[in-house]
Design an enzyme around this catalytic site. Structure first.
Site, PDB file in Angstrom:
ATOM      1  N   ASP A  24      -2.813  10.262  -2.647  1.00 52.47           N
ATOM      2  CA  ASP A  24      -3.062   9.151  -3.563  1.00 52.47           C
ATOM      3  C   ASP A  24      -3.481   9.627  -4.946  1.00 52.47           C
ATOM      4  O   ASP A  24      -3.303   8.910  -5.920  1.00 52.47           O
ATOM      5  CB  ASP A  24      -4.139   8.232  -2.983  1.00 52.47           C
ATOM      6  CG  ASP A  24      -3.619   7.436  -1.800  1.00 52.47           C
ATOM      7  OD1 ASP A  24      -3.147   6.311  -2.018  1.00 52.47           O
ATOM      8  OD2 ASP A  24      -3.665   7.948  -0.670  1.00 52.47           O
ATOM      9  N   ARG A  71      -7.766  -1.604  -7.116  1.00 55.20           N
ATOM     10  CA  ARG A  71      -8.070  -0.428  -6.304  1.00 55.20           C
ATOM     11  C   ARG A  71      -8.280   0.770  -7.232  1.00 55.20           C
ATOM     12  O   ARG A  71      -7.486   0.981  -8.144  1.00 55.20           O
ATOM     13  CB  ARG A  71      -6.957  -0.124  -5.295  1.00 55.20           C
ATOM     14  CG  ARG A  71      -6.719  -1.229  -4.278  1.00 55.20           C
ATOM     15  CD  ARG A  71      -5.883  -0.752  -3.114  1.00 55.20           C
ATOM     16  NE  ARG A  71      -6.645   0.140  -2.251  1.00 55.20           N
ATOM     17  CZ  ARG A  71      -6.114   0.829  -1.245  1.00 55.20           C
ATOM     18  NH1 ARG A  71      -4.814   0.750  -0.999  1.00 55.20           N
ATOM     19  NH2 ARG A  71      -6.869   1.615  -0.499  1.00 55.20           N
ATOM     20  N   GLN A  97      -2.873   2.708   9.963  1.00 51.65           N
ATOM     21  CA  GLN A  97      -1.580   2.832   9.264  1.00 51.65           C
ATOM     22  C   GLN A  97      -0.616   3.735  10.020  1.00 51.65           C
ATOM     23  O   GLN A  97       0.599   3.525   9.968  1.00 51.65           O
ATOM     24  CB  GLN A  97      -1.790   3.366   7.848  1.00 51.65           C
ATOM     25  CG  GLN A  97      -2.544   2.428   6.926  1.00 51.65           C
ATOM     26  CD  GLN A  97      -4.018   2.783   6.839  1.00 51.65           C
ATOM     27  OE1 GLN A  97      -4.596   3.301   7.810  1.00 51.65           O
ATOM     28  NE2 GLN A  97      -4.633   2.524   5.710  1.00 51.65           N
ATOM     29  N   ARG A 112       0.859  -1.188   0.000  1.00 53.37           N
ATOM     30  CA  ARG A 112       0.000   0.000   0.000  1.00 53.37           C
ATOM     31  C   ARG A 112       0.889   1.230   0.000  1.00 53.37           C
ATOM     32  O   ARG A 112       2.095   1.149   0.224  1.00 53.37           O
ATOM     33  CB  ARG A 112      -0.942   0.009   1.210  1.00 53.37           C
ATOM     34  CG  ARG A 112      -0.261  -0.249   2.526  1.00 53.37           C
ATOM     35  CD  ARG A 112      -0.906   0.465   3.676  1.00 53.37           C
ATOM     36  NE  ARG A 112      -0.907   1.909   3.470  1.00 53.37           N
ATOM     37  CZ  ARG A 112       0.162   2.686   3.656  1.00 53.37           C
ATOM     38  NH1 ARG A 112       1.316   2.175   4.022  1.00 53.37           N
ATOM     39  NH2 ARG A 112       0.065   3.990   3.462  1.00 53.37           N
ATOM     40  N   GLY A 113       0.250   2.367  -0.265  1.00 54.92           N
ATOM     41  CA  GLY A 113       0.978   3.604  -0.526  1.00 54.92           C
ATOM     42  C   GLY A 113       1.064   3.768  -2.026  1.00 54.92           C
ATOM     43  O   GLY A 113       1.534   2.866  -2.733  1.00 54.92           O
ATOM     44  N   ALA A 114       0.590   4.902  -2.534  1.00 54.82           N
ATOM     45  CA  ALA A 114       0.473   5.074  -3.985  1.00 54.82           C
ATOM     46  C   ALA A 114       1.771   4.778  -4.743  1.00 54.82           C
ATOM     47  O   ALA A 114       1.763   4.013  -5.712  1.00 54.82           O
ATOM     48  CB  ALA A 114      -0.038   6.487  -4.301  1.00 54.82           C
ATOM     49  N   ASN A 167      -6.601  11.644  -0.240  1.00 50.27           N
ATOM     50  CA  ASN A 167      -5.653  10.929   0.622  1.00 50.27           C
ATOM     51  C   ASN A 167      -6.458  10.119   1.635  1.00 50.27           C
ATOM     52  O   ASN A 167      -7.697  10.143   1.624  1.00 50.27           O
ATOM     53  CB  ASN A 167      -4.703  11.912   1.313  1.00 50.27           C
ATOM     54  CG  ASN A 167      -3.514  11.216   1.955  1.00 50.27           C
ATOM     55  OD1 ASN A 167      -2.842  10.406   1.313  1.00 50.27           O
ATOM     56  ND2 ASN A 167      -3.238  11.507   3.210  1.00 50.27           N
ATOM     57  N   LYS A 168      -5.770   9.396   2.478  1.00 54.42           N
ATOM     58  CA  LYS A 168      -6.425   8.522   3.441  1.00 54.42           C
ATOM     59  C   LYS A 168      -7.522   9.255   4.208  1.00 54.42           C
ATOM     60  O   LYS A 168      -7.376  10.424   4.563  1.00 54.42           O
ATOM     61  CB  LYS A 168      -5.377   7.957   4.401  1.00 54.42           C
ATOM     62  CG  LYS A 168      -5.922   6.953   5.406  1.00 54.42           C
ATOM     63  CD  LYS A 168      -6.629   5.782   4.724  1.00 54.42           C
ATOM     64  CE  LYS A 168      -5.754   5.048   3.728  1.00 54.42           C
ATOM     65  NZ  LYS A 168      -6.457   3.949   3.045  1.00 54.42           N
TER      66      LYS A 168
END
Length: 367
Positions: free
Chosen positions: A257, A105, A216, A60-62, A267-268
């Site tokens: 993201d 995703r 996270q 995970r993480g763009a 973003n998150k």
């Protein structure tokens, strides 16, 4: 899928979160779901496991997703040449793999960006080598995936350097989610400046939102920062307002993201709320990410598709037993959109963008 478990490395350096296995037959990733208790690498050697790794947030993480997607495409291409009857047949198989991986995703643009680059490299080779053997394309795809990987590390390190220039010694900085080495490779983006500043001798106190519901911040960011010896304090997401009210925060830094052409940022989940608080307390809010996360075809944040995830992540995950009534409806968007009016600057590897973002973002792509 094979896996290797390790004891936590203590003061030794962490493994790179995404890499091509030495025999080039699999993609090796750190399973981020298991941190901080267990550091485990897993090998992805088939399309189903690759899709699941992205969807289930093992990777995970763009930026890390983009690198993983590029290497997954390459590994699947190595497998596809065994059955491909021609270059055209191979291109059909590769395109199918790309569509499948891209469906894992929807929000992080680096996934589609990296796959599009791999597809473009394959198209260019096929167009000029129609009579070539399918195996001849493999070195081309390996080179493109390696370029994506190397560029991601270089971009993260430059973003960290530029971001650190916005900070001052002894500042308190708050961050949300995880955009450090695990998520972005190199120093990272959203938290990259903290590591860069630390290496330059700057003292910072970093406040880390736990980042509900997947934690996270607590599991990954707090782990990475303390592992690096950076002064770190963990807090629940809903405690940020009081922290700011007490004057402990001089800057906010987060990753991203997807960035729209007007500077709206996905973003998150929780990022937008943090930005609103920062605006109220007069604290600069900085977004950090590579230009690959900027989607010029997306005019505003309203065009960004927000991933909706299973409600059990809210009610059950990370609890010894369910913490909500059985059958309760849950609202669980994975991301939110932070309006550009709340953003002080967007830090990229090509420079720092400031309002008006339509102009400063466009300028990044003019040269």
């Amino acid at each position: 899928m094979s896996s290797t478990a390790h004891t936590m490395p203590g003061t030794t350096s962490l493994p790179e979160s995404v890499a091509l296995r030495d025999d080039k037959a699999a993609v090796r990733i750190v399973d981020q779901r298991l941190l901080p208790q267990v550091l485990e690498t897993i090998d992805l050697d088939n399309a189903q496991d690759m899709w699941d790794a992205i969807f289930q947030l093992k990777v995970r993480g763009a930026p890390a997703i983009g690198v993983a997607a590029a290497w997954c495409y390459y590994v699947l291409a190595r497998q596809a040449i065994e059955a491909a009857q021609s270059m055209q047949d191979l291109r059909t198989r590769l395109a199918e793999n790309a569509r499948y991986l891209d469906s894992s995703r929807p929000t992080a643009v680096n996934l589609s960006w990296a796959l599009a680059r791999m597809e473009a490299a394959a198209d260019q080779f096929a167009a000029s080598h129609a009579a070539a053997s399918p195996s001849d394309i493999i070195p081309v795809l390996e080179a493109e995936a390696q370029s994506i990987h190397d560029e991601t590390v270089t971009a993260s390190n430059e973003i960290a350097r530029l971001g650190a220039s916005l900070l001052e010694d002894n500042w308190g900085v708050i961050t949300h989610c995880n955009a450090g080495p695990l998520a972005c490779l190199g120093y990272g983006t959203g938290q990259g400046p903290f590591y860069y500043a630390h290496d330059q001798g700057m003292k910072l106190h970093v406040y880390v939102d736990e980042t509900r519901p997947l934690l996270q911040g607590a599991r990954l960011t707090a782990f990475e920062l303390t592992h690096a010896g950076i002064d770190t304090t963990l807090l629940c997401d809903n405690m940020a307002a009081q922290l700011m009210r007490e004057g402990r925060v001089q800057a906010c830094m987060v990753g991203c993201d997807r960035v729209a052409a007007n500077g709206d940022v996905a973003n998150k989940i929780g990022t937008s709320g943090l930005a609103i608080l920062a605006k109220h307390y007069g604290i600069p809010f900085y977004v950090l990410g590579p230009t690959s996360t900027i989607d010029l075809n997306c005019t505003t944040g309203s065009n960004i598709v927000i991933e909706q995830r299973d409600g059990s992540e809210i009610s059950d995950l990370h609890f010894a037993q369910p913490m909500a009534p059985a059958g309760i409806a849950c609202y669980n968007p994975a991301f939110d959109v932070c309006d550009h009016s709340l953003v002080s600057a967007i830090v990229t590897e090509r420079g720092i963008c400031r309002p008006p973002f339509e102009e400063s973002i466009a300028a990044l792509f003019e040269s």
